[in-house]
Design an enzyme around this catalytic site. Sequence first.
Site, PDB file in Angstrom:
ATOM      1  N   LYS A  12       0.850  -1.191   0.000  1.00  7.64           N
ATOM      2  CA  LYS A  12       0.000   0.000   0.000  1.00  7.64           C
ATOM      3  C   LYS A  12       0.885   1.239   0.000  1.00  7.64           C
ATOM      4  CE  LYS A  12       0.852   1.237   4.465  1.00  7.64           C
ATOM      5  NZ  LYS A  12       1.631   2.446   4.839  1.00  7.64           N
ATOM      6  N   ASP A 137      -2.165  -1.417  10.632  1.00  8.05           N
ATOM      7  CA  ASP A 137      -2.388  -1.360   9.184  1.00  8.05           C
ATOM      8  C   ASP A 137      -3.170  -2.561   8.668  1.00  8.05           C
ATOM      9  OD1 ASP A 137      -1.069   1.033   9.036  1.00  8.05           O
ATOM     10  OD2 ASP A 137       0.721   0.257   8.028  1.00  8.05           O
TER      11      ASP A 137
END
Length: 289
Positions: A12, A137
Amino acid sequence: MEKVFVAKAYAKVNFNLKVLPKREDGFHNIESIFQTVDLYDELRVRKTQNPGCQVVCKSIELPPKNTLTSAYQAFIEVAGCKVPGIEVELIKGIPSGGGLGGGSSDAAALIRVLEKMCGLKLSDMQLDYVASKTGSDVFFFMHCDKKGRGCALVSGRGEIIRKIKSRHDLYLLFVFPEISSSTKEAYVLVDELLTEENKIKCPEFGELESIYMKAPQNWTFNNTFTKALSNRYKQIGQILSELKRLGAPYSDMSGSGSTVFAVFTKKQQATYCSNLLADTLSWKIVQTI
C-alpha cells in the site's frame, strides 16, 4: 501431493498521513488515504502434520513471533473450527521496513487463505479482531476486496475504514533508499517533533477524497513522518529534492518510511524519471489500480 494455496499480498501507499499526538493508550490517531499498488509479496501455504504456523523466508530473517504467526493464532480464536497446522513460504517483493505495509498485507493474505482452507468466511467483526491482535495497518488490508486490492480513507489508530473508489490513471515510481525504518523508531521521532511544536500542515480529513481526485500537481497532501525521518536520514530528503528537480508532479514518503514515491499521470514520464535515477538508486515502477 498436498495442495499448495498461493496468495498475493499487495503493498500500500499512503496519500497524506497526518499523525496526531499520542493517546493515553500509547497509540496515535492518524488521517490518511491508503491505496494498494501492484508491488506484492507471495505466500505459498500448505497444510502440515505439525500444529501451529511455521514461516519460511529466504530473503529476510523473521522473528519467531511475526504478523503471520499472530494472524494465525487470532484466526484460531475466532474460527470456531479445527484449524490445520501450516507452513508458509514467504517470497518477498515488498521492501521490508519501507512503509509499504508488507507485513500487514501478508497477515491479511494469510487470513484469506485460511478461510479457503477451512471453508468459512469471517465477519467484519471477526476480521477486525484478528487485525487488533496483529497490527494497525492490518485493518485496511482486511477490508480490501477478495484479491487484496482497495483504496480507503483511514482514521482512528487505523481501524476506521471508509472505502473509496481507486484511481486507475496514476503511475507511481518508488525509490527505496536502502534504509530500514522501524515503525517504533518513526513514532519516537514524530513524538519528539510534535513536542517541539513544529506544525506540519495537512488537509482536513473531510477534504482528502476530493484532493485525491485532483491532478497530482494540485495535491496538498503531507506526511507527518517525512520531516521527522528526513532529519534522521538525509537520503530521504535528497531523493525528494531530486524527484522535484526532475519534474515529478507530486512526491513524498510512504507511511513511516523509508520508501519515497513520485506520482505521474503518464507512464512515459514515470519511466523517464526512473531511468535517470536507475544508475544510483534502487527503484521500482508500479502502476496503481
